[in-house]
Scaffold this active site. Sequence first.
Site, PDB file in Angstrom:
ATOM      1  N   GLU A  71       0.760  -1.109   0.143  1.00  0.00           N
ATOM      2  CA  GLU A  71       0.031   0.147   0.058  1.00  0.00           C
ATOM      3  C   GLU A  71       0.726   1.238   0.075  1.00  0.00           C
ATOM      4  OE1 GLU A  71      -3.542  -0.193  -0.310  1.00  0.00           O
ATOM      5  OE2 GLU A  71      -2.869  -2.206  -0.541  1.00  0.00           O
TER       6      GLU A  71
ATOM      7  N   TRP B 123     -18.467   9.335 -22.923  1.00  0.00           N
ATOM      8  CA  TRP B 123     -19.226   9.474 -21.523  1.00  0.00           C
ATOM      9  C   TRP B 123     -20.582   9.913 -21.918  1.00  0.00           C
ATOM     10  CZ3 TRP B 123     -15.937   6.754 -18.639  1.00  0.00           C
ATOM     11  CH2 TRP B 123     -14.437   7.037 -18.770  1.00  0.00           C
TER      12      TRP B 123
ATOM     13  N   TRP C 286     -14.528   9.707 -15.515  1.00  0.00           N
ATOM     14  CA  TRP C 286     -13.802   9.398 -14.248  1.00  0.00           C
ATOM     15  C   TRP C 286     -13.169  11.084 -13.445  1.00  0.00           C
ATOM     16  CZ3 TRP C 286      -8.836  11.397 -13.599  1.00  0.00           C
ATOM     17  CH2 TRP C 286      -8.018  11.650 -15.229  1.00  0.00           C
TER      18      TRP C 286
ATOM     19  N   ASN D  88     -10.831   1.305   1.434  1.00  0.00           N
ATOM     20  CA  ASN D  88     -10.113   1.059  -0.048  1.00  0.00           C
ATOM     21  C   ASN D  88     -10.878   0.258  -0.829  1.00  0.00           C
ATOM     22  OD1 ASN D  88      -7.740   1.963  -1.673  1.00  0.00           O
ATOM     23  ND2 ASN D  88      -7.262  -0.203  -1.399  1.00  0.00           N
TER      24      ASN D  88
ATOM     25  N   TRP E 287      -8.051   6.763  -9.460  1.00  0.00           N
ATOM     26  CA  TRP E 287      -9.121   7.160 -10.259  1.00  0.00           C
ATOM     27  C   TRP E 287      -8.851   6.453 -11.645  1.00  0.00           C
ATOM     28  CZ3 TRP E 287     -14.549   7.108 -10.127  1.00  0.00           C
ATOM     29  CH2 TRP E 287     -15.201   7.452  -8.831  1.00  0.00           C
TER      30      TRP E 287
ATOM     31  N   TRP F  20       2.208   1.771  -3.418  1.00  0.00           N
ATOM     32  CA  TRP F  20       1.364   2.339  -4.235  1.00  0.00           C
ATOM     33  C   TRP F  20       1.155   3.837  -4.109  1.00  0.00           C
ATOM     34  CZ3 TRP F  20      -1.022   0.887  -8.789  1.00  0.00           C
ATOM     35  CH2 TRP F  20      -1.356  -0.334  -8.656  1.00  0.00           C
TER      36      TRP F  20
END
Length: 481
Positions: A277, A309, A362, A344, A385, A280
């Site tokens: 984690e 979209w 997004w 998460n 995202w 990341w």
Amino acid sequence: MKKNLIWFRNDLRVHDNTALYKACTFSTEQIIALFIATPQQWYNRNISEKKISFLNQNLISLKNELYNLNILLYYYESTTFKKSVNDLVVFCQQHKINNVFYNYQYDSDEHVRDVVATKKLSEQGVITHGFHDHILVSSQDILTQKNMPYKKFFSFKKKIINILKKKIPICFPVPKKRAHPLSFHSIDLNIKNYKSNFDLNLFPIGERKAIIRLKAFLKKKLSDYALKRNFPILNHTSMLSPYLSIGVLSSRYCFKMIFQIHKNIFNTISTCSWINEIMWREFYYHLLIGYPLLNQCQSLTPWEKNIPWKNNTNYFHAWKQGQTGFPIIDAGMRQLKKIGWMHNRLRMITSSFLVKNLLIDWRKGEKYFISQLIDGDKAINNGSWQWAASIGADSTPYIRIFNPIRQSKIFDSSGSFIKKFIPELNNVPCAYIHNPYEWANIKNITLQYPKPIVNFSDTKKKALLIFNQTRLKYLDKENKN
């Protein structure tokens, strides 16, 4: 006597603060500190009120920690970064500052601000000293063979783990108390519009509380973190992200503590899972540094610009309010709205649903999350995202779409988390909690809860078709060119 200024930004701590430690290297020099708030800039970026409140309270805590070191913290309020540079220059003139010490920030606006500040201060004879402090390893030390930043997480992780195995980053101790006592009492920061609108029991204030939480997590929860971290009702994550986001804790300090408490950290499943984690987090910062286009909400995938979209306003509103008719989605969104934080696993499920099943851009989800999160962080939010939308730095094909009902059955099998945030489903039996209208139809009962706003299977097929066609059209056009 030389006078040094520590310019605090997203590094509100005295433990392992590179700029603070370097500024205090010589005991004969006088040290003062400054924080410049920029409410208009925060507003323009949709920073949540909870995060601003959390930051303000931690500023007060930092002020007290610095006062114990005989260092005064001053507080200024500007409107924007551009105005803050002028205020910084004036402050340095008024207090006859010789050196300014600060830790780098990596968003484009902050970088421009620091370049301008360095130039203007230099013209006044003030020397600036900037440091990499918010990341574990300098971005210049983790590059591909083509001297480019990594776009694939696992390649990046392999490189940085090899570096860390050879040399764990140095943590700087708290500087010694300054020899010269302060001539007057601590300054009232006089923070405007100050209010507390978050749960202090969930997110206690101050560096000392954050360190206590870190140590408790490492001693009590880390051993089975890999097994329990994905179940939101268990509360088995560290919940340290708000402290990391404003620098009350450093990722280096987290590494230091895990090495002190656990042995062979790269060889056990749970320690590796938590380190993953942190990796990341590091990866997303390196992406932001290496690819400036991310600062403009652009994607690393060029064909993403051509995705048609739908951006249905009613769907977007239902998603934000936790009224989609998919219980695990709605519970997660209500948790976000209530406490300013979301587990998460739920962040992944809810973001996937918005982009892939509702076909909403997004960027709209990214913006909304930042407006609600107490731990809002541009690099991590943007990277997460884009990962969810499958148009960012990701080694997995774009077809990843989370099934909310299947995810709900796996990670909230009893429905305990769902019922915690959706009380109107309290009477629904556990066997039907993930799809309550199946039970309601059998019993001929009317629920005070919306029916699913879309059919998951249909929207999944549609998303796969749209993404695939968009990608192929782009590749075909590129090949013809």
